[in-house]
Motif scaffolding. Sequence first.
Motif, short mmCIF file in Angstrom:
data_model
loop_
_atom_site.label_atom_id
_atom_site.label_comp_id
_atom_site.label_asym_id
_atom_site.label_seq_id
_atom_site.Cartn_x
_atom_site.Cartn_y
_atom_site.Cartn_z
N PHE A 1 -92.56 32.19 -45.34
CA PHE A 1 -91.34 32.90 -45.70
C PHE A 1 -91.31 34.27 -45.04
CE2 PHE A 1 -94.58 33.49 -48.95
CZ PHE A 1 -94.64 34.88 -49.08
N GLU B 1 -80.19 31.20 -40.87
CA GLU B 1 -80.14 29.80 -41.25
C GLU B 1 -80.77 28.93 -40.17
OE1 GLU B 1 -76.74 26.71 -42.77
OE2 GLU B 1 -76.31 27.88 -40.97
N ALA C 1 -84.46 29.21 -40.40
CA ALA C 1 -84.97 28.52 -41.59
C ALA C 1 -84.98 27.00 -41.40
CB ALA C 1 -84.13 28.90 -42.80
N GLN D 1 -89.15 28.06 -42.45
CA GLN D 1 -89.48 29.36 -43.03
C GLN D 1 -88.34 29.86 -43.92
OE1 GLN D 1 -89.39 33.18 -40.68
NE2 GLN D 1 -91.60 33.07 -41.00
N THR D 2 -88.63 30.10 -45.19
CA THR D 2 -87.64 30.62 -46.11
C THR D 2 -87.27 32.05 -45.73
OG1 THR D 2 -88.51 29.26 -47.91
CG2 THR D 2 -87.17 31.16 -48.54
N GLN D 3 -85.97 32.35 -45.71
CA GLN D 3 -85.49 33.69 -45.38
C GLN D 3 -85.04 34.37 -46.68
OE1 GLN D 3 -85.70 34.72 -41.97
NE2 GLN D 3 -86.85 32.79 -42.03
N GLY E 1 -82.98 28.35 -47.05
CA GLY E 1 -84.02 27.46 -46.53
C GLY E 1 -83.60 26.02 -46.58
#
Length: 267
Positions: free
Chosen positions: A168, A189, A192, A197-199, A266
């Motif tokens: 993340f 986006e 992600a 990878q979480t934003q 994500g």
Amino acid sequence: MSAPATPLGKLYLVPTPLDFGAVPEGETPAALELLLPNETLQVAASLTHWIAENAKSARAFLKRVDAVQRLAAPLQAQQITELPRQAHKKGDHSPASAGDAQARALLSPALEGHAMGLVSEAGMPAIADPGSSVVRAAHALGIEVIPLTGPVSLMLALAASGLHGQDFAFVGYVPQDPRERGARLRDLESLALKTGQTQILIETPYRNTALLQALQQSLHPHTRLAVACGLGLPRQCTRSALVNEWKSRNLSSQLPLALPAVFLIGR
């Protein structure tokens, strides 16, 4: 024979409750012992020298500490120095800036042997808040840095989101201009969805509604969006769903968007 050198004081990173500025007028904040571990409260009560994002909020925090653990010095005798104003507006993580010299000066009590506390208005200092220059300067001066246990809204939001918690990134604020903001959200986006990878992003509370609307307008219908509002407060609420579900279920209406919020994108 020369006198032994004065031992250096330690720098404690003191987390504060997430309710600062978010408790409705007339309501009493939750008891501090319900929000912070006893060890954190004990250390905070023992300190008399502080570096703060905001002196007024630091005093308010210490007043709450005193109700649980007696302060080592009266509130009026606490030495509280604020971070420079530019650290509030532009951050203070620029190693080549004059901020590092200023940070070293702020730590002079620690060089004289005093333990010091670093606090922000809410949550953990130096995470989504200024303070990293002070931590960096402490390491350079040989001052031990000790983070205390307490709430970090970004991590609480990530844990409650159902999004990827092992990869993340916190990206801070996005532009306010609608076109620039839309472009930035689509870039996040894309990253992600491509990498997993979480934003994680945040906004000033009075712009939360506008950001949530922009997210729903800009993101792909099958991108997962999570929003965590009022973490650490009685009214806290987290919703996580695909963008098309946000629209069809009108999830925005279920959130207290006037409270501080964390937004996550994500898959």
